[in-house]
Structures are given as structure tokens and as C-alpha cells.
Design an enzyme around this catalytic site. Structure first.
Site, PDB file in Angstrom:
ATOM      1  N   HIS A   1       0.894  -1.200   0.093  1.00 58.71           N
ATOM      2  CA  HIS A   1      -0.102   0.158  -0.034  1.00 58.71           C
ATOM      3  C   HIS A   1       1.011   1.417  -0.105  1.00 58.71           C
ATOM      4  CE1 HIS A   1      -3.302  -2.746   0.544  1.00 58.71           C
ATOM      5  NE2 HIS A   1      -4.168  -1.660   0.281  1.00 58.71           N
TER       6      HIS A   1
ATOM      7  N   TYR B   1      -9.645   7.962   1.432  1.00 56.57           N
ATOM      8  CA  TYR B   1      -9.680   6.383   1.947  1.00 56.57           C
ATOM      9  C   TYR B   1      -8.578   6.089   2.900  1.00 56.57           C
ATOM     10  CZ  TYR B   1     -10.304   1.393   0.541  1.00 56.57           C
ATOM     11  OH  TYR B   1     -10.280   0.207   0.132  1.00 56.57           O
TER      12      TYR B   1
ATOM     13  N   TRP C   1      -5.152  -5.851  -9.101  1.00 53.58           N
ATOM     14  CA  TRP C   1      -4.680  -5.326  -7.620  1.00 53.58           C
ATOM     15  C   TRP C   1      -5.117  -6.528  -6.739  1.00 53.58           C
ATOM     16  CZ3 TRP C   1      -1.435  -2.284  -4.927  1.00 53.58           C
ATOM     17  CH2 TRP C   1      -1.653  -2.104  -3.696  1.00 53.58           C
TER      18      TRP C   1
END
Length: 104
Positions: free
Chosen positions: A22, A41, A76
């Protein structure tokens, strides 16, 4: 704009790798999320249970429902699947969390 929260589940021993992936989020994925109406987010980790708690803001006319069909999103999910509990198509298992309190 609305707030959406959900939880996901990591597998044991993968916290550092999950964080690294991430930290190095693909620019094309970041653009896709923004272009789909996803903003602010965040993902939080409960280290004792390995539960991930995600919170995001959705634009009123977002396209979040179209993300499962996008090739970047699919790639992803495939990339992250070894690290977390997933559905048969490698989509993370998500459990919606209803809001019971909010303070501005």
C-alpha cells in the site's frame, strides 16, 4: 458525499508486506479510485485480530460498483489475494460496517 466503512481480514504474518504494497500503491490504481469517486480512503489495522477496517468517502455520483470489472482493480486484487481472505474471484471479503455514531 457519503461515508462507507467495511472490514477485511489479513492472513497471519503478512502485515509488513501488506503495508509495503500500500505504501507503493500503483499510480494507475490511485487514479482509478479517485476517478471512480472515492476520496479520503483510510485502512486501519487491529494487530491482535489482523482485522482491517476501511473508511472512505464516496462522491454522490461515484462509480464504485464498476470497479470489479476494471482490469487495474482485478490485477490489484490478484496481487493482494495471497495476503488476505478473498472471494473466489480474488475480491477481498468485505463486511460492511454500519455507522452508529458520527461527530463533526
Amino acid at each position: 458525499m457519503s461515508i462507507h466503512a467495511f472490514k477485511m481480514q489479513l492472513k497471519p504474518g503478512v502485515i509488513d508486506e501488506y503495508r509495503r504494497r500500500h505504501d507503493e500503491i500503483w499510480p494507475e490504481l490511485s487514479s482509478l479510485l479517485t476517478d471512480s469517486g472515492i476520496h479520503d480512503y483510510s485502512i486501519f489495522l487491529d494487530e491482535q485480530t489482523l482485522s482491517l477496517f476501511a473508511v472512505l468517502r464516496l462522491a454522490d455520483h461515484n462509480r464504485r460498483d464498476a470497479l470489479p470489472d476494471h482490469p487495474v482493480m482485478r490485477r490489484w486484487w490478484d496481487y493482494m489475494a495471497p495476503l488476505m481472505e478473498v472471494e473466489a474471484d480474488n475480491r477481498p471479503v468485505e463486511t460492511a460496517l454500519p455507522m452508529i455514531f458520527h461527530h463533526d
